[in-house]
Design an enzyme around this catalytic site. Structure first.
Site, PDB file in Angstrom:
ATOM      1  N   GLY A 162      53.073  37.906  13.227  1.00  0.00           N
ATOM      2  CA  GLY A 162      52.959  36.575  12.881  1.00  0.00           C
ATOM      3  C   GLY A 162      52.596  35.552  11.976  1.00  0.00           C
TER       4      GLY A 162
ATOM      5  N   PHE B  13      49.101  30.325  11.897  1.00  0.00           N
ATOM      6  CA  PHE B  13      48.146  30.178  11.453  1.00  0.00           C
ATOM      7  C   PHE B  13      46.775  30.976  11.451  1.00  0.00           C
ATOM      8  CE2 PHE B  13      48.317  25.325  12.769  1.00  0.00           C
ATOM      9  CZ  PHE B  13      48.640  24.915  11.189  1.00  0.00           C
TER      10      PHE B  13
ATOM     11  N   VAL C  59      59.738  41.274  16.458  1.00  0.00           N
ATOM     12  CA  VAL C  59      58.280  42.937  17.399  1.00  0.00           C
ATOM     13  C   VAL C  59      59.612  42.961  18.228  1.00  0.00           C
ATOM     14  CG1 VAL C  59      57.454  44.581  17.654  1.00  0.00           C
ATOM     15  CG2 VAL C  59      57.059  42.963  15.826  1.00  0.00           C
TER      16      VAL C  59
ATOM     17  N   GLU D 167      51.799  11.998  21.073  1.00  0.00           N
ATOM     18  CA  GLU D 167      51.971  11.789  19.760  1.00  0.00           C
ATOM     19  C   GLU D 167      52.939  11.295  20.082  1.00  0.00           C
ATOM     20  OE1 GLU D 167      48.330  13.582  17.370  1.00  0.00           O
ATOM     21  OE2 GLU D 167      50.106  14.965  18.092  1.00  0.00           O
TER      22      GLU D 167
ATOM     23  N   ALA E 194      44.628  24.868  17.073  1.00  0.00           N
ATOM     24  CA  ALA E 194      44.772  25.987  15.431  1.00  0.00           C
ATOM     25  C   ALA E 194      42.753  27.038  14.945  1.00  0.00           C
ATOM     26  CB  ALA E 194      45.029  24.655  14.462  1.00  0.00           C
ATOM     27  N   GLN E 195      42.569  25.685  15.160  1.00  0.00           N
ATOM     28  CA  GLN E 195      40.895  26.277  15.275  1.00  0.00           C
ATOM     29  C   GLN E 195      40.684  27.599  15.668  1.00  0.00           C
ATOM     30  OE1 GLN E 195      38.374  24.905  12.656  1.00  0.00           O
ATOM     31  NE2 GLN E 195      40.130  23.784  12.520  1.00  0.00           N
TER      32      GLN E 195
END
Lengths: 430, 430
Positions: free
Chosen positions: A15, A18, A83, A174, A322-323
């Protein structure tokens, strides 16, 4: 698989999101061989997918070719592959392009849409986890408008202009905001023959407030902003079915709509071959210890969305954002290198830098650990943070210019129907 | 079709290419109703398709939403539709979204690839007349490289890295040059595990010189430039077949190649329902008089690539390029307005402004009527002309920045496999 054999330990990363890229970066120029596998040859900056879906950005500007990140790195290899299965007893994985042995295996496979088992919704609703899916949404919105022009049947036209977004998290909010801005700015100009008031944007949230992972103030403001933009907000309402025509809910409320976008849940994208007991059923995530090692395995790790690292204060694991992915990837690089030198490992501690969501022009909400604010300044902070989180200088410049242009001109020019003719059910192109 | 009835004469334009849009622009704010039909909702700037195919530009920057051009024009209507048949006796056309009456019908349908009846080539070769097709080429080139990494069979790998471009006109030459630059700049960095010398770019031309519509000096220089870039140039060679594996020619020469791009011919994109005698068989173009009126019809016109306007000095009609299309579109607007006022019409005279082709970085050839030049300056002229021919301020800025970036960094960042997994034969996505 044709990967050169070296004397270096091989770290296989599955993968290029991030988490995977942060790990790969942390291992740069160290004494390891890195093999990264992904089913796309590019990294996707998922937080801006909704702008691709609503014509504000081109797909290329929020994607970055993974191979470019590996240029000039000697022991780095990228392969375009899926995979299929882990054979942990042989330290080997089975992929679409052959088998590969590993010394360390890291699953950074991310997440996929969770339809909670509802096959009808899965079949008829749109999702937005990848660039092709975002382009599908963009095409469908515009195709529905083109079709609305053709009918004189009021009910049919209303359904074509009715957009149901299921899920009031950051993605749903959003996207609803961006659609509402299209309704305000572009669509009435592009379709003067339609009565734009017939276009309805419905945001359906199961709980009693929007973006409920953020502060109450942020939720409240996000709701105000969306209401100002004309979005119909439904709280405490759960969508139970969608047959391509009618949306039913857990109440008497139903919607006739040609477009349903499902942003109501994600689940881990696991890989076959792991013991059943290391999978958290609820969210399909992999149980990991404080070092991101999958419970029960010595050299298999999971980082990012697919990893569930729980503690007493954190019973459900870290948020699928993401963080945590970036931070876990970064730390795991250090820990793999430490383990190779038989040094002690450092447990992961999540540094919550806050969260944010944008609703529209001059409208965003930001929760920092010590400061929560909303409005124009929050919007600038949101833009600044996202611009600098993008990978690649060219991408930053192009996105910045598009934003300036869109802001000044109240426009979104990337409104090409580029995956045409109602292909939402064509699974082969996801 | 739901087009408002007015007292104004209705001009139906089929096709939003250079010719169709020039005509629409010329009719702006005049006493006519304009209905433009196209199967895409965007205009494609075809001269730069090869840059989309080779990762230098994003598709959105060379396309422009047609509806945006019609914003604020009261009697202008766009419909996303394919025209199926002309019923000239009723002044009506049949389309994928219903029938429509016209007072004037203008076919600006452009051209499509001409495989000269060879079904095998049509099935296995790539073409480059639209944005999706260009993205297909981009994806296939990169997919072939990914696949080449996986095989240890030398013959198979060589075929995957062997690119045959059939047709040495501007399209073939520009594409060969751009591929050669990828070979020089990006591909060896992205695929360090491959021996880039195994990549071969073969440009096959039937006649005895490249871009034979241009001056001998331009041909010669283009050939030099391509040879410098390492392109194998085959002249006086005609491809006779391609079975997806092996290319055969009119000589003993054969090529084993996974990619054949067919740029060896175009033909008019005609519409059913016209009398057979108004179609030029050779190129499938429509015979028109000096006013672009189709021979035998009073109120049906053809402009651009699909129109064949011949004279003693010009037995095959004007070249199938942007300039004649733009000029014919512009003049026809005047002539339709003149006819409505029963004023005399002005016959078309082609103003040949010259032609040009770019081969690569600092390398282009330009033939102006009174001056022919090649090299760096020609390259700047080429860029300047193309930049200012693009529609839309945003597109110009974005293309310009991409070019500056690509020039400085020797890079082409738009190398996403976005239409993946060898879909070249999937006709439904063309």
């Amino acid at each position: 698989m044709n990967i050169p054999q070296t004397s270096l330990p091989r770290v296989v990363i599955v993968g290029g999101g991030f988490a995977g890229l942060a790990l790969a970066k942390g291992l740069e120029k160290k004494e390891v061989q890195v093999v990264l596998l992904d089913k796309h040859n590019y990294h996707t900056f998922q937080p801006l997918l909704y702008q691709v879906a609503t014509g504000g950005l081109e797909p290329d500007s929020i994607a970055f070719p993974i191979r470019k990140l590996f240029n000039n790195l000697k022991y780095y290899h990228f392969r375009l592959a899926e995979v299929l299965k882990i054979h942990s007893e042989k330290n080997e994985i089975e992929t679409s392009i052959g088998n590969l042995e590993y010394d360390y295996l890291v699953l950074a496979t991310g997440s996929k849409t969770n339809f909670f088992g509802n096959k009808n919704i899965e079949k008829h609703a749109m999702e937005m986890k990848s660039i092709p899916q975002s382009l599908n949404i963009r095409s469908l919105v515009l195709e529905n408008f083109e079709e609305a022009l053709l009918t004189s049947d009021f009910e049919e036209r209303k359904a074509l202009m009715n957009f149901i977004i299921v899920g009031g998290g950051p993605t749903g909010v959003e996207l609803a905001g961006a659609l509402a801005e299209m309704k305000k700015g572009i669509l009435p100009k592009d379709y003067p023959d339609l009565d734009i008031r017939e276009m309805q944007i419905n945001l359906v949230q199961g709980s009693n407030r929007l973006i409920d992972a953020m502060s109450a103030k942020a939720s409240e403001k996000a709701e105000d902003f969306l209401a100002d933009l004309g979005v119909n907000i439904w709280k405490n309402l759960r969508v139970t079915n969608y047959d391509g025509d009618r949306v039913t809910t857990n109440t008497d409320e139903t919607f006739k709509a040609a477009t349903v976008i499902w942003a109501a849940g994600v689940q881990g994208e696991t890989v076959d071959g792991l013991e059943a007991q290391c999978i958290v059923e609820r969210a399909n995530r992999l149980k990991v210890d404080a070092f991101n090692k999958i419970i029960g395995y010595k050299n298999i790790f999971a980082i990012g969305d697919v990893a569930s690292m729980t503690s007493e204060n954190n019973p459900y694991g870290h948020p699928m954002m993401a963080q945590p992915a970036l931070q876990q990837g970064k730390l795991l690089a250090k820990n793999i290198l430490a383990e190779l030198k038989s040094k002690p490992l450092e447990p992961f501690v999540y540094n919550d830098k806050g969260s944010m969501a944008t609703i529209g022009r001059n409208k965003a909400v930001v929760d920092l650990p010590k400061w929560k604010f909303q409005g124009v300044f929050a919007w600038f902070v949101w833009m600044f943070v996202h611009l600098f989180s993008l990978i690649g200088f060219r991408n930053r410049v192009i996105v910045f210019l598009n934003w300036v242009y869109n802001y000044i001109r109240f426009d979104r020019e990337s409104r090409l129907i580029i995956r045409p003719f109602k292909i939402k059910n064509n699974q082969s192109f996801k």
